[in-house]
Design an enzyme around this catalytic site. Structure first.
Site, short mmCIF file in Angstrom:
data_model
loop_
_atom_site.label_atom_id
_atom_site.label_comp_id
_atom_site.label_asym_id
_atom_site.label_seq_id
_atom_site.Cartn_x
_atom_site.Cartn_y
_atom_site.Cartn_z
N HIS A 1 5.03 -5.57 4.07
CA HIS A 1 3.82 -4.43 4.59
C HIS A 1 3.48 -4.70 5.91
O HIS A 1 3.44 -3.53 6.57
CB HIS A 1 2.61 -4.58 3.35
CG HIS A 1 2.91 -4.62 2.11
ND1 HIS A 1 3.98 -3.84 1.62
CD2 HIS A 1 2.12 -5.13 0.99
CE1 HIS A 1 4.05 -3.82 0.26
NE2 HIS A 1 2.97 -4.83 -0.10
N LYS B 1 -12.06 -4.83 -0.75
CA LYS B 1 -10.44 -4.00 -0.58
C LYS B 1 -10.42 -2.88 0.40
O LYS B 1 -11.08 -1.84 0.15
CB LYS B 1 -10.09 -3.62 -2.01
CG LYS B 1 -8.67 -3.07 -2.05
CD LYS B 1 -8.21 -2.85 -3.58
CE LYS B 1 -6.89 -2.28 -3.54
NZ LYS B 1 -5.68 -2.93 -3.13
N GLU C 1 -7.64 -7.81 0.51
CA GLU C 1 -8.13 -7.61 -1.00
C GLU C 1 -9.34 -8.31 -1.41
O GLU C 1 -9.52 -9.21 -0.97
CB GLU C 1 -6.64 -8.05 -1.76
CG GLU C 1 -5.19 -7.46 -1.51
CD GLU C 1 -4.47 -8.07 -2.08
OE1 GLU C 1 -4.40 -7.47 -3.34
OE2 GLU C 1 -3.43 -8.59 -1.64
N ARG D 1 14.41 -6.59 -22.93
CA ARG D 1 15.00 -7.33 -24.07
C ARG D 1 14.32 -7.18 -25.39
O ARG D 1 14.76 -7.07 -26.55
CB ARG D 1 14.80 -8.78 -23.51
CG ARG D 1 15.63 -9.40 -22.54
CD ARG D 1 15.33 -10.83 -22.21
NE ARG D 1 15.70 -11.48 -23.52
CZ ARG D 1 16.97 -12.25 -23.37
NH1 ARG D 1 17.79 -12.12 -22.22
NH2 ARG D 1 17.61 -12.96 -24.23
N ASP E 1 9.32 -0.25 -0.38
CA ASP E 1 7.68 -1.07 0.17
C ASP E 1 6.77 -0.03 -0.10
O ASP E 1 6.68 1.08 0.71
CB ASP E 1 7.99 -1.39 1.69
CG ASP E 1 6.64 -2.32 2.02
OD1 ASP E 1 5.63 -1.85 1.53
OD2 ASP E 1 6.81 -2.72 3.04
N HIS E 2 5.74 0.01 -1.34
CA HIS E 2 4.94 1.11 -1.44
C HIS E 2 3.88 1.43 -0.39
O HIS E 2 3.37 2.75 -0.16
CB HIS E 2 4.11 0.88 -2.82
CG HIS E 2 3.25 -0.27 -2.86
ND1 HIS E 2 3.45 -1.50 -2.83
CD2 HIS E 2 1.94 -0.06 -2.23
CE1 HIS E 2 2.28 -2.22 -2.66
NE2 HIS E 2 1.39 -1.57 -2.44
N LYS F 1 2.25 5.47 1.28
CA LYS F 1 0.87 5.89 1.67
C LYS F 1 0.68 6.82 2.65
O LYS F 1 1.26 6.80 3.77
CB LYS F 1 -0.15 4.50 2.04
CG LYS F 1 0.04 3.36 0.78
CD LYS F 1 -1.04 2.51 1.08
CE LYS F 1 -1.06 1.26 0.09
NZ LYS F 1 -1.83 1.93 -1.07
#
Length: 506
Positions: free
Chosen positions: A241, A346, A217, A47, A178-179, A183
């Site tokens: 995940h 993490k 995390e 936008r 899905d990142h 990996k």
């Protein structure tokens, strides 16, 4: 030598955080490696009233850590164009089509188009309908749409969303990202299993006692409090995940290492996961919410004190649970999972715990065994931040007597290898350019994942008991440890023990 890719990317949400943190650096890496050369272009839409020049400055800023040369930067950013866009305004799509047609001719893109929807899911239906009605989808070349998670908020909303997109795009044109599937060590699960007979021959309930998946995390919700309070760890991490990792660990050997065969086996594995009733869901899954805590000299506030979080929120920031898979290979083997915010560190890892030796012949000689059993063999797959494998074996300690000493066969990718390996989004964008959906999620996978998670969510919504809490910096509430201990097992990875032993947790 690989083939140069030819395509026009249109990124809806081109001014957003995802585009700047992940998409633009990943596209640059593909450019630097030669996958993208002269025949590509990117249209960013949002936008905001930006010019092409200002947009290119933003893209350039996102590449700072990659230290591009002036020549690289000038050439790469020259392929970027900006279109101020209201997704609900048909006129804006007319202008978008005009720009896309001009760039197709200028860069000889052969009608190949990839539409990246980096926006809220409620806009997806509107966008794809306009892509079709305004004929932005080409008749020559390919048309593919990449969709970010979350794909819906439950099964019903996901099904509605899927129907809207499938009304325009066929399933083989839809790339649900899905990142985690990009990996390196997630993709290595298949290599470990199917490339090593020593493991595949033991990969069943005769030899494996339990499997543990931890995605931890060490940060809180930060500025995402408003979004996270409407989602929670179950939907944010388990539905996508974690269940994708479980499917890769549990699936049968595919006939071929191909997109179709792998997808079929993953779907079978997900369909074999037991759907709990309300009582089972409450017994097999626990939730938690972090409270204020201290790790060393660092203090952390609790979830309820986070910005944009309701003061009486019952949203979980932690989930631990047990999946049971009702098939011949896995009957009786629990798949324990846990994930959460504000934990000790993490990291993501998988622990495959093998059954103990049936008879301990060293029982009269060894003093260090527990419950008259030798330490169990454990295969660990390190996903992040370190990447690699380890296998815990039992050997004799050097010296007199016959004390058994667990030792690790350990391999880790070097720091240099990790730093130079392709980032997850880079690999997934290249897969989309190649039309390879192996590392993306099929609708049947998404649908079954929501069915599994929905019954847990529904049980929790009916349960008015206080939500267990855990201090920031720990590995979850006591109930998460009780969950696994009542089965006679324990979490293999307990990094907070070291902090407690050194009086660094409070």
């Amino acid at each position: 030598m690989f083939e140069q890719q030819v395509a026009l990317f249109t990124i809806f949400g081109g001014t957003g955080d995802l585009a700047k943190r992940k998409l633009y650096p990943s596209l640059f890496r593909l450019y630097r490696k030669g996958h993208l050369q002269e025949h590509f272009a990117i249209i960013g839409t949002a936008r905001r009233e930006w010019t092409d020049d200002y947009y290119r400055e933003i893209v350039a800023e996102s590449l700072t850590s990659l230290t591009p040369t002036e020549e690289e930067l000038a050439d790469f950013t020259s392929h970027f164009y900006y279109q101020s866009h209201n997704v609900n305004d048909t006129d804006h799509y007319i202008h978008l089509k005009k720009l896309a047609t001009e760039l197709d001719e200028r860069y000889q893109l052969k009608g190949n188009r990839i539409f990246y929807l980096a926006m809220a899911p409620n806009f997806f239906g509107t966008i794809v309908n306009h892509l079709e009605s305004e004929k932005i989808i080409t008749e020559s070349g390919y048309n593919r749409v990449i969709i970010e998670k979350p794909f819906g908020t439950d099964y019903a909303s996901a099904e509605k969303l899927n129907e809207e997109i499938r009304a325009v795009f066929a399933e083989d044109q839809i790339f649900r990202i899905d990142h985690y599937l990009g990996k390196e060590m997630i993709q290595n699960i298949s290599a470990v299993r199917f490339g090593n007979n020593i493991f595949e021959s033991l990969w069943n309930n005769r030899y494996i006692e339990n499997i543990q998946v931890t995605l931890a995390e060490d940060l809180g919700v930060e500025e995402r409090g408003g979004y996270y309070d409407q989602s929670g760890a179950l939907k944010d991490m388990v539905q996508n995940h974690i269940l994708q990792v479980v499917a890769l660990l549990a699936m049968e050997v595919p006939n071929l290492f191909s997109e179709k065969s792998i997808r079929e086996e993953k779907i079978k594995a997900l369909n074999a996961i037991r759907l709990y009733d309300e009582e089972e869901a409450n017994r097999c899954f626990v939730r938690g919410q972090y409270t204020a805590g201290n790790v060393g000299t660092q203090s952390y506030k609790g979830y309820l004190e986070e910005e944009n979080v309701e003061t009486q929120s019952r949203t979980e920031t932690f989930v631990a649970g047990k999946f049971l898979i009702d098939n011949f290979r896995w009957q009786g083997v629990p798949f324990y999972v846990r994930t959460g915010k504000q934990m000790t560190t993490k990291a993501a890892r998988i622990n495959v715990v093998f059954k103990p030796t049936p008879v301990n012949i060293f029982r009269d000689e060894v003093t260090c065994v527990k419950n008259n059993q030798l330490p169990q063999n454990v295969l660990t797959i390190y996903i992040q931040p370190t990447e690699g494998f380890s296998l815990t074996l039992n050997g004799k300690e050097i010296g007199p007597g016959f004390d058994i000493n667990p030792v690790k066969l350990d391999y880790r990718n070097t720091t240099e290898m990790v730093e130079n390996s392709p980032e997850a989004y880079e690999k997934l964008l290249l897969d989309a350019l190649n039309g390879d959906a192996t590392n993306f999620t099929h609708w049947d996978e998404v649908a079954q994942s929501w069915r599994i998670v929905d019954v847990i969510r529904a049980a929790w919504d009916q349960n008015t008991d206080p939500i267990p809490t855990y201090a920031a910096g720990t590995m979850g509430p006591k109930e998460a440890f009780d969950l696994i201990e009542k089965d006679g097992h324990e979490w293999v990875w307990r990094p907070d023990d070291w902090y407690r032993e050194n009086n660094l947790l409070s």
